[in-house]
Design a protein around this motif. Structure first.
Motif, PDB file in Angstrom:
ATOM      1  N   PHE A   1       2.724   2.133  -3.664  1.00  0.00           N
ATOM      2  CA  PHE A   1       1.512   2.696  -4.519  1.00  0.00           C
ATOM      3  C   PHE A   1       1.123   4.150  -4.067  1.00  0.00           C
ATOM      4  O   PHE A   1      -0.005   4.538  -5.265  1.00  0.00           O
TER       5      PHE A   1
ATOM      6  N   GLY B   1       5.616  -4.175  -9.114  1.00  0.00           N
ATOM      7  CA  GLY B   1       4.820  -2.873  -9.279  1.00  0.00           C
ATOM      8  C   GLY B   1       5.141  -2.232  -9.991  1.00  0.00           C
ATOM      9  O   GLY B   1       4.107  -2.142 -11.134  1.00  0.00           O
TER      10      GLY B   1
ATOM     11  N   THR C   1       0.582  -1.532   0.182  1.00  0.00           N
ATOM     12  CA  THR C   1      -0.124  -0.170  -0.100  1.00  0.00           C
ATOM     13  C   THR C   1       1.012   1.176  -0.271  1.00  0.00           C
ATOM     14  O   THR C   1       0.829   2.167  -0.648  1.00  0.00           O
TER      15      THR C   1
ATOM     16  N   LEU D   1      -6.161   0.272  -4.164  1.00  0.00           N
ATOM     17  CA  LEU D   1      -6.382   0.451  -2.844  1.00  0.00           C
ATOM     18  C   LEU D   1      -7.310   0.152  -1.272  1.00  0.00           C
ATOM     19  O   LEU D   1      -6.695   0.727  -0.433  1.00  0.00           O
TER      20      LEU D   1
ATOM     21  N   MET E   1       0.832   7.377  -6.748  1.00  0.00           N
ATOM     22  CA  MET E   1       0.113   7.767  -6.735  1.00  0.00           C
ATOM     23  C   MET E   1       0.721   9.398  -7.752  1.00  0.00           C
ATOM     24  O   MET E   1       0.461  10.647  -8.385  1.00  0.00           O
TER      25      MET E   1
ATOM     26  N   THR F   1       0.000  -6.068 -10.719  1.00  0.00           N
ATOM     27  CA  THR F   1      -0.210  -5.292  -9.085  1.00  0.00           C
ATOM     28  C   THR F   1      -0.530  -6.047  -8.283  1.00  0.00           C
ATOM     29  O   THR F   1       0.431  -6.159  -7.339  1.00  0.00           O
TER      30      THR F   1
ATOM     31  N   TYR G   1      -2.175   0.797 -15.155  1.00  0.00           N
ATOM     32  CA  TYR G   1      -1.696   0.332 -14.557  1.00  0.00           C
ATOM     33  C   TYR G   1      -2.200  -1.026 -15.108  1.00  0.00           C
ATOM     34  O   TYR G   1      -3.583  -1.394 -15.292  1.00  0.00           O
TER      35      TYR G   1
ATOM     36  N   ARG H   1      -3.608  -4.533 -14.132  1.00  0.00           N
ATOM     37  CA  ARG H   1      -3.891  -4.891 -12.988  1.00  0.00           C
ATOM     38  C   ARG H   1      -3.591  -6.426 -12.251  1.00  0.00           C
ATOM     39  O   ARG H   1      -3.310  -6.649 -11.338  1.00  0.00           O
TER      40      ARG H   1
ATOM     41  N   LEU I   1      -5.223   4.166  -9.568  1.00  0.00           N
ATOM     42  CA  LEU I   1      -4.105   3.418  -8.263  1.00  0.00           C
ATOM     43  C   LEU I   1      -5.373   3.126  -6.893  1.00  0.00           C
ATOM     44  O   LEU I   1      -5.701   2.152  -6.497  1.00  0.00           O
TER      45      LEU I   1
END
Length: 295
Positions: A64, A130, A61, A221, A68, A84, A79, A81, A217
């Motif tokens: 990412f 990532g 967390t 999150l 941002m 990610t 991104y 997914r 993002l």
């Protein structure tokens, strides 16, 4: 052409928010690991799993949230997914391996180094996996020396975190350790981002106007952030994690007594009112010549 990279599109907001999430995940993970080591019960594996998931989720967390604020001036960013979320799984699994090694093998130098190395490599893998999920009209290149330095930071930070989990006791001490861990994880992230350079395809006009990835993002999150909040609630409702063992749960100290030797005062009544007749104190005869009598 060379893209203009900006890692702080929202100013200090994203670094601070990312740091706080890293601290939260670290604090939860350290306290859960401490719980499993100090109280070897049937829930040991569960506490270790919760701790490793908290640390891995907190680091992911943090990464990412920081991303941002990452933007390339001449290009939009998207991104992938699946990649990610695969980086989240890598973080949780690798951190879990390191924590379970220490949790079941003990806090020896070998287990700390082994677990810290595996956990640190997992954190670094999460970061660069990532980054591999980032999509833009160009390619991302890295400075090898800076990348190596970021991996070293990740390994040292992970080893220190595992040492803190088994050596630091008490709420305030664990809070301080989690702050140090947040600094280390954030330092690893921004060191790794300093290695990034972006080479775009085409001209600036073809590439379009740059944009951050906050709107992309943020929905991803939400789930991990909710998990961290729920994990925090679990920790808050376990008094052994927050306050340690209360005095009333501790067994009486027996180190001062030897087998076969009665403790001082053993067999004596707790107070004078419990003394049997004939062994108590005698009071003087009152005026008038009355005989003395037992209490």
């Amino acid at each position: 052409m060379q893209g203009t990279v900006d890692g702080f599109s929202y100013g200090i907001v994203t670094p601070v928010a990312a740091f706080l999430m890293a601290c939260l995940g670290g604090a939860l993970g350290l306290r859960c690991t401490t719980r499993s080591l100090r109280h070897r019960d049937s829930f040991k594996a569960g506490w270790l799993a919760l701790g490793s998931t908290s640390i891995g989720t907190g680091i992911w967390t943090m990464h990412f949230i920081a991303m941002m604020g990452f933007s390339v001036q001449q290009a939009p960013i998207d991104y992938d997914r699946p990649i990610t979320f695969a980086s989240l799984a890598v973080a949780v699994v690798m951190v879990g391996i390191g924590i379970f090694i220490v949790g079941y093998r003990g806090a020896t130098a070998l287990t700390l180094v082994t677990g810290g190395t595996i956990t640190g490599l997992g954190v670094a893998t999460m970061h660069y996996l990532g980054m591999a999920g980032m999509r833009l009209p160009g390619r991302i290149e890295y400075d090898p020396l800076t990348v190596a330095f970021s991996v070293v930071i990740a390994v040292v930070a992970a080893t220190t975190a595992l040492w803190a989990a088994v050596s630091v006791h008490g709420f305030l001490a664990s809070l301080g350790a989690s702050l140090v861990m947040g600094v280390a994880v954030s330092g690893m992230h921004y060191t790794a981002m300093a290695a990034v350079s972006v080479h775009l395809h085409g001209t600036p006009a073809a590439a379009g106007t740059g944009a951050g990835a906050g709107s992309l993002l943020l929905p991803m999150l939400i789930g991990p952030a909710v998990f961290l909040i729920l994990a925090a609630v679990v920790v808050m409702f376990d008094p052994l994690l927050v306050m340690g063992d209360p005095d009333w749960q501790r067994a009486p100290a027996r180190s001062a007594y030897r087998p076969g030797v009665p403790a001082p005062g053993y067999g004596e009544p707790a107070n004078w009112t419990a003394r049997p007749a004939g062994r108590g104190l005698r009071r003087s005869a009152p005026r008038g010549g009355h005989r003395s009598q037992d209490w």
